[in-house]
Design a protein around this motif. Structure first.
Motif, PDB file in Angstrom:
ATOM      1  N   LEU A   3      78.239 131.650  76.710  1.00  0.00           N
ATOM      2  CA  LEU A   3      76.638 131.750  76.699  1.00  0.00           C
ATOM      3  C   LEU A   3      76.579 133.339  76.300  1.00  0.00           C
ATOM      4  O   LEU A   3      75.903 134.137  75.113  1.00  0.00           O
ATOM      5  N   SER A   4      76.743 134.509  76.814  1.00  0.00           N
ATOM      6  CA  SER A   4      76.682 135.917  76.759  1.00  0.00           C
ATOM      7  C   SER A   4      77.352 135.907  75.632  1.00  0.00           C
ATOM      8  O   SER A   4      76.519 136.936  74.775  1.00  0.00           O
TER       9      SER A   4
ATOM     10  N   ALA B  61      64.176 138.375  71.539  1.00  0.00           N
ATOM     11  CA  ALA B  61      64.852 138.541  70.224  1.00  0.00           C
ATOM     12  C   ALA B  61      66.146 137.564  70.382  1.00  0.00           C
ATOM     13  O   ALA B  61      66.257 136.876  69.806  1.00  0.00           O
ATOM     14  N   ASN B  62      66.832 138.401  71.210  1.00  0.00           N
ATOM     15  CA  ASN B  62      68.143 137.714  71.858  1.00  0.00           C
ATOM     16  C   ASN B  62      68.596 136.107  72.024  1.00  0.00           C
ATOM     17  O   ASN B  62      68.662 136.024  71.585  1.00  0.00           O
TER      18      ASN B  62
ATOM     19  N   ALA C 218      76.030 137.649  69.746  1.00  0.00           N
ATOM     20  CA  ALA C 218      77.011 137.693  68.935  1.00  0.00           C
ATOM     21  C   ALA C 218      76.105 138.009  66.891  1.00  0.00           C
ATOM     22  O   ALA C 218      76.414 138.598  66.549  1.00  0.00           O
ATOM     23  N   GLU C 219      74.927 137.361  67.427  1.00  0.00           N
ATOM     24  CA  GLU C 219      74.841 137.868  65.683  1.00  0.00           C
ATOM     25  C   GLU C 219      72.407 138.268  66.084  1.00  0.00           C
ATOM     26  O   GLU C 219      72.128 137.671  65.561  1.00  0.00           O
ATOM     27  N   PRO C 220      72.694 139.520  66.711  1.00  0.00           N
ATOM     28  CA  PRO C 220      71.288 140.332  66.901  1.00  0.00           C
ATOM     29  C   PRO C 220      70.657 139.663  65.659  1.00  0.00           C
ATOM     30  O   PRO C 220      71.326 139.594  64.279  1.00  0.00           O
TER      31      PRO C 220
ATOM     32  N   PHE D 136      79.336 142.753  73.423  1.00  0.00           N
ATOM     33  CA  PHE D 136      79.271 143.308  71.915  1.00  0.00           C
ATOM     34  C   PHE D 136      79.509 144.654  72.333  1.00  0.00           C
ATOM     35  O   PHE D 136      80.852 144.720  72.768  1.00  0.00           O
ATOM     36  N   ILE D 137      78.457 145.942  72.691  1.00  0.00           N
ATOM     37  CA  ILE D 137      79.129 146.543  73.573  1.00  0.00           C
ATOM     38  C   ILE D 137      79.369 147.344  74.646  1.00  0.00           C
ATOM     39  O   ILE D 137      79.317 148.891  75.282  1.00  0.00           O
TER      40      ILE D 137
END
Length: 156
Positions: free
Chosen positions: A29-30, A140-141, A35-37, A76-77
């Motif tokens: 889930l994280s 938003a994410n 994955a797609e901001p 992600f980062i």
């Protein structure tokens, strides 16, 4: 989470309901959430990187590059600090501040909590600048991932 940085300069949490049949694998889930901001996020991240590079703050490119060298897992980062059955702790430490973000499954919700500790004036100025954007990005994410449809539970 709040206990990680007593007297934190920022602490917030946002939650979203996970529909029945959604995966309860917190790592999956994280990764899905990051994955797609939204396309506007990449513009914000580019502006942030351009602004901070001259101050010795790690850019997103530098964070991505450190992953193989550190041998640490990243989502992600962000460096993965710990994983349990229902929570992933992500975060970074830098010259201006340290932060941790928890992605937690609580009953039928996914909860994202962020805690930030500033080291100096640069950290406090940075946080004052990005805090409103941080809140927009986290919300938003979560909403974007929900609209895309959370990954389903695996059938074993």
């Amino acid at each position: 989470m709040a206990g990680l940085f007593p007297g934190a300069n920022l602490a917030d949490a946002f939650a979203i309901r996970l529909p029945a049949g959604s995966s309860r694998d917190v790592t999956k889930l994280s990764r899905f959430m990051f994955a797609e901001p939204a396309p506007w996020f990449h513009t914000l991240l580019g502006a942030r990187d351009a602004l901070v590079a001259g101050f010795g703050i790690k850019t997103s490119k530098q964070l991505r590059a450190t992953a193989p060298a550190e041998g640490a897992d990243r989502i992600f980062i962000f460096r993965v600090h710990s994983v349990s059955a229902n929570e992933v702790i992500l975060g970074e430490d830098d010259i201006h501040l340290d932060f941790r973000a928890s992605v937690l499954i609580r009953s039928d919700e996914l909860v994202v909590t962020t805690v930030v500790h500033c080291h100096n004036l640069l950290g406090r100025l940075y946080l004052a600048l990005i805090a409103p954007f941080h809140r927009l990005v986290v919300k938003a994410n979560l909403q974007r991932a929900a609209r895309r449809g959370w990954p389903p539970e695996s059938v074993i």
